[in-house]
Every structure is written in structure tokens, then in C-alpha cells.
Design a protein around this motif. Sequence first.
Motif, PDB file in Angstrom:
ATOM      1  N   ILE A   1      -0.561   8.620 -32.155  1.00  0.00           N
ATOM      2  CA  ILE A   1       0.133   9.845 -31.749  1.00  0.00           C
ATOM      3  C   ILE A   1       0.493  10.623 -33.020  1.00  0.00           C
ATOM      4  CG2 ILE A   1       2.099  10.801 -30.489  1.00  0.00           C
ATOM      5  CD1 ILE A   1       2.200   8.048 -28.971  1.00  0.00           C
ATOM      6  N   GLU A   2      -0.222  11.703 -33.249  1.00  0.00           N
ATOM      7  CA  GLU A   2      -0.021  12.512 -34.463  1.00  0.00           C
ATOM      8  C   GLU A   2       1.072  13.520 -34.130  1.00  0.00           C
ATOM      9  OE1 GLU A   2      -4.762  12.134 -35.571  1.00  0.00           O
ATOM     10  OE2 GLU A   2      -4.065  13.651 -34.171  1.00  0.00           O
ATOM     11  N   PHE A   3       2.316  13.156 -34.423  1.00  0.00           N
ATOM     12  CA  PHE A   3       3.434  13.892 -33.823  1.00  0.00           C
ATOM     13  C   PHE A   3       3.951  15.061 -34.649  1.00  0.00           C
ATOM     14  CE2 PHE A   3       7.345  12.258 -35.947  1.00  0.00           C
ATOM     15  CZ  PHE A   3       6.750  11.327 -36.765  1.00  0.00           C
ATOM     16  N   THR A   4       3.521  15.156 -35.912  1.00  0.00           N
ATOM     17  CA  THR A   4       3.882  16.349 -36.698  1.00  0.00           C
ATOM     18  C   THR A   4       2.859  16.545 -37.808  1.00  0.00           C
ATOM     19  OG1 THR A   4       5.482  17.351 -38.217  1.00  0.00           O
ATOM     20  CG2 THR A   4       5.504  14.948 -38.105  1.00  0.00           C
ATOM     21  N   ASN A   5       2.479  17.786 -38.054  1.00  0.00           N
ATOM     22  CA  ASN A   5       1.597  18.041 -39.204  1.00  0.00           C
ATOM     23  C   ASN A   5       2.328  18.826 -40.294  1.00  0.00           C
ATOM     24  OD1 ASN A   5       1.620  20.617 -38.172  1.00  0.00           O
ATOM     25  ND2 ASN A   5      -0.605  20.892 -38.136  1.00  0.00           N
TER      26      ASN A   5
ATOM     27  N   TYR B   1       2.745  22.153 -36.236  1.00  0.00           N
ATOM     28  CA  TYR B   1       3.315  21.811 -34.928  1.00  0.00           C
ATOM     29  C   TYR B   1       4.148  20.547 -35.039  1.00  0.00           C
ATOM     30  CZ  TYR B   1       0.130  17.858 -34.548  1.00  0.00           C
ATOM     31  OH  TYR B   1      -0.514  16.674 -34.781  1.00  0.00           O
ATOM     32  N   ARG B   2       5.039  20.380 -34.096  1.00  0.00           N
ATOM     33  CA  ARG B   2       5.785  19.133 -33.922  1.00  0.00           C
ATOM     34  C   ARG B   2       5.798  18.805 -32.440  1.00  0.00           C
ATOM     35  NH1 ARG B   2       9.832  21.938 -37.369  1.00  0.00           N
ATOM     36  NH2 ARG B   2       9.651  20.953 -39.418  1.00  0.00           N
ATOM     37  N   LEU B   3       5.672  17.548 -32.089  1.00  0.00           N
ATOM     38  CA  LEU B   3       5.837  17.152 -30.686  1.00  0.00           C
ATOM     39  C   LEU B   3       7.308  16.858 -30.439  1.00  0.00           C
ATOM     40  CD1 LEU B   3       2.841  14.677 -30.054  1.00  0.00           C
ATOM     41  CD2 LEU B   3       2.894  17.171 -29.809  1.00  0.00           C
ATOM     42  N   THR B   4       7.765  17.138 -29.221  1.00  0.00           N
ATOM     43  CA  THR B   4       9.129  16.769 -28.852  1.00  0.00           C
ATOM     44  C   THR B   4       9.151  15.284 -28.464  1.00  0.00           C
ATOM     45  OG1 THR B   4       8.765  17.241 -26.512  1.00  0.00           O
ATOM     46  CG2 THR B   4       9.517  19.081 -27.898  1.00  0.00           C
ATOM     47  N   LYS B   5      10.362  14.754 -28.376  1.00  0.00           N
ATOM     48  CA  LYS B   5      10.483  13.361 -27.937  1.00  0.00           C
ATOM     49  C   LYS B   5       9.833  13.180 -26.567  1.00  0.00           C
ATOM     50  CE  LYS B   5      14.350  11.188 -26.308  1.00  0.00           C
ATOM     51  NZ  LYS B   5      15.702  10.549 -26.395  1.00  0.00           N
TER      52      LYS B   5
ATOM     53  N   SER C   1      -4.146  19.750 -27.113  1.00  0.00           N
ATOM     54  CA  SER C   1      -3.776  21.065 -27.656  1.00  0.00           C
ATOM     55  C   SER C   1      -3.424  21.029 -29.146  1.00  0.00           C
ATOM     56  CB  SER C   1      -2.594  21.623 -26.870  1.00  0.00           C
ATOM     57  OG  SER C   1      -1.494  20.737 -26.963  1.00  0.00           O
ATOM     58  N   VAL C   2      -3.039  19.867 -29.679  1.00  0.00           N
ATOM     59  CA  VAL C   2      -2.650  19.819 -31.098  1.00  0.00           C
ATOM     60  C   VAL C   2      -3.677  19.114 -31.981  1.00  0.00           C
ATOM     61  CG1 VAL C   2      -0.199  19.849 -30.501  1.00  0.00           C
ATOM     62  CG2 VAL C   2      -1.301  17.647 -31.012  1.00  0.00           C
ATOM     63  N   ARG C   3      -4.656  18.476 -31.356  1.00  0.00           N
ATOM     64  CA  ARG C   3      -5.518  17.580 -32.142  1.00  0.00           C
ATOM     65  C   ARG C   3      -6.237  18.242 -33.305  1.00  0.00           C
ATOM     66  NH1 ARG C   3      -8.392  13.272 -28.190  1.00  0.00           N
ATOM     67  NH2 ARG C   3      -6.531  12.774 -26.979  1.00  0.00           N
ATOM     68  N   LYS C   4      -6.731  19.450 -33.088  1.00  0.00           N
ATOM     69  CA  LYS C   4      -7.487  20.106 -34.165  1.00  0.00           C
ATOM     70  C   LYS C   4      -6.573  20.500 -35.317  1.00  0.00           C
ATOM     71  CE  LYS C   4     -11.755  21.778 -32.060  1.00  0.00           C
ATOM     72  NZ  LYS C   4     -11.788  20.797 -30.989  1.00  0.00           N
ATOM     73  N   LYS C   5      -5.287  20.579 -35.031  1.00  0.00           N
ATOM     74  CA  LYS C   5      -4.341  21.003 -36.078  1.00  0.00           C
ATOM     75  C   LYS C   5      -3.978  19.848 -37.020  1.00  0.00           C
ATOM     76  CE  LYS C   5      -2.446  24.268 -32.792  1.00  0.00           C
ATOM     77  NZ  LYS C   5      -1.319  24.516 -31.896  1.00  0.00           N
TER      78      LYS C   5
END
Length: 346
Positions: A57-61, A82-86, A301-305
Motif C-alpha cells: 500500500i503506497e500511502f504517500t508520495n 498524494y496521501r491516502l487517508t486512514k 487512481s494513485v498508482r501512477k503517481k
Amino acid sequence: MLQGLIAKLAVQHDLNDAEMLQLLTSTDSETNKLLAAAADKQRRAVYGDAVYIRGLIEFTNYCKNNCYYCGIRAGNCHVERYRLTKEEILACCAEGYALDFRTFVLQGGEDPYFTDERMCDIIRSMRAQHPDCAITLSIGEKERASYQAYFDAGANRYLLRHETALDEHYGMLHPASMSLANRKRCLFDLKEIGYQVGSGFMVGSPWQRPENILADIRFLQELQPDMIGIGPYITHAQTPFADKPSGTAEQTLRVLSMLRLLFPYALLPSTTALGTIAPNGRELGLQAGGNVVMPNLSPVSVRKKYELYANKICTGEEAAQCIVCLKARVEAAGYRVVVDRGDVKR
Ligand code: SAH
């Protein structure tokens, strides 16, 4: 000649420096085949045909560091951060659990937004939701007290590649604000606290010589990690190393097989970077001694980032599609994905 060296490595799980360099620098095309066969035999003796899966889980770039090779370095202003929320992270875990994952890996840049308090809250929630799963962190260099707090909150494992074990080379890959000494300090702290620890390095990073890989091996022998992650260095255009060539699958596979023979018990991922540089790279990695794969559980939605390097594979599909494809690939290669935390067998 090399056949004799490989046989010796398979029995002694070590070689002297000159012998090790001979294997690392061999240009004989048979060497990789012989090494892979010996590595596969060793892997089957300890782990059978099991392949462990880890949900990444790549939760922040966001990242405060500026490693010269990495696509999400602070200085790359082209990255959409981006950042994922909890809640998003927990949703990834729930989806992963339903797909038979029993290990979740939280990986990210070194993002100051995720304070110890926020990390511990996330880890505690994951722990409560999945008491039977392993929680792995891969969030870089922290103070010992922070590592202890994450451990107390329920994290079990930590991945921190040392990247390269000689100071001079480390200094060529990283800005002066970072040091190999601190990275090593982190790894030993993590071990003392009681984490299962993973380290490793990139193969073919700029200016890397066979002597560097030898030093990496010697450092790993000192550290005795549970997991060793290696993958080819892959050039990213928006870094200071844009003009440096990528590492090769061949060299990575050779080192992977050597690691299996040097560390019979180790968890060795067949990495996404290896799958990126060669069409069947991950399958070849399994056949060369690897026994772990780390499919992506991040929202599509975030994977390419989360682009550490160019052309990263598996950025377009849902986790469910990925795992179906991966299971078929693992089976075609002669192995079996198991539903298991996949703890180290020492
Ligand atoms: N911030 C965390 C996670 C780093 S990303 C940490 O510091 O540990 C995980 C790994 O990706 C890194 O340890 C590095 O070895 C690898 N990596 C980064 N850039 C890469 C590149 N251009 N090619 C191949 N691997 C790369």
C-alpha cells in the motif's frame, strides 16, 4: 571452475572475497543457469514451492529526501503528490484480506505529515481489523523511539534497504544530508526492538562496481536480516541520474541466486522492478531463488503517481485482477501462492 565455486557456495553458504568477485564478474552465460538451479534447490529445501504475497500500500508520495535516483524525491516538481487517508488505507487492507493477503506493507516517502501519532493510529486500526496479519512498514529513517512506538502499536516488520554499504558510494547516490551510518543505525535499532527486518540494495545503480556488491553482501552477513530486497536500478527521467543507464535483469538474477545460497532461510522478493526491466522478470526471479512477491494494493487512481522509476508495471489494474494474473504467472513458473503470513523460517 565456476561450477566448483557454485557447489562450494551451496554447501558452505559463503565464499571468500576473491571467489565471490569471480562469480559476480563472470560473463559466462552458463553461470546464471547453474546459480539459479542451485538456488532453486536451496529454496525448495527450506520453503518448498510456496510463494508468499505481500500487499503493498503506497500511502504517500510526499518525501522530504532527495535521493538522486528516486522519482518521488522532494526536488521533483513534476510529481502530483498524494496521501491516502486512514479510511482509504483500511479499505485497501479489507480488499486485500478478501483476496488472501495476510501481510500488508505500508510504504511511502518520508512524509512529515505522518507524525508518530498518526502512524500509530493507523497501525492500531489495522491491527484491530486484522489480528491475524503481519503489518510491515517501509517509511524510511526514524528515531529509535518512533520505531518502538510503531512496534508497540502493532507493527511486526520493517523494510529499509541500506541501498549501498560503502560510504563513498552512498555519498554518490544521496545528498550530504543523508548518511549510511544513520541508515545502518536504523537497521540495528529495528532488529533490537524485535522487528523482522528487511534490507537490500539496487543492482546496477550508478557507479556501482562488483566490489560494492561484495560489500553489500558482507554488510548483510553482519546484519542477518530476515528479508533481502534487491531489484535493478531503473532510470527515472526527472532525476539527476536521467542519463545513467539502468541495471540489467541478468545481473540482478545472478545476485538474487547468490543471496539464496548465502542466506538459505531468507525471504527474497522477486521485485516489481525486476518485472519492469524484463517481460518475465518476476517469474525468472522466482526461478532464481525468490520466494516473495509484493503486488500492489494501492487504489488504481494513485498508482501512477508512485513512480520511483520509469514504466513501472501493474499500475493500471484493480488488485483483484492483479492477483488473478499473478497467481497464474506464479503457477506457470512452477510455484504456488499460499495464504500465509509468510514469516521467516530460521
Ligand atoms: N522511503 C522509504 C521507501 C523507499 S522506496 C525508504 O527510504 O525506505 C523503496 C525502494 O525503492 C528504495 O529503497 C530503493 O531501493 C528503490 N528505488 C528507488 N528509486 C529507484 C529506482 N530509480 N530504480 C529502482 N529502484 C528504486
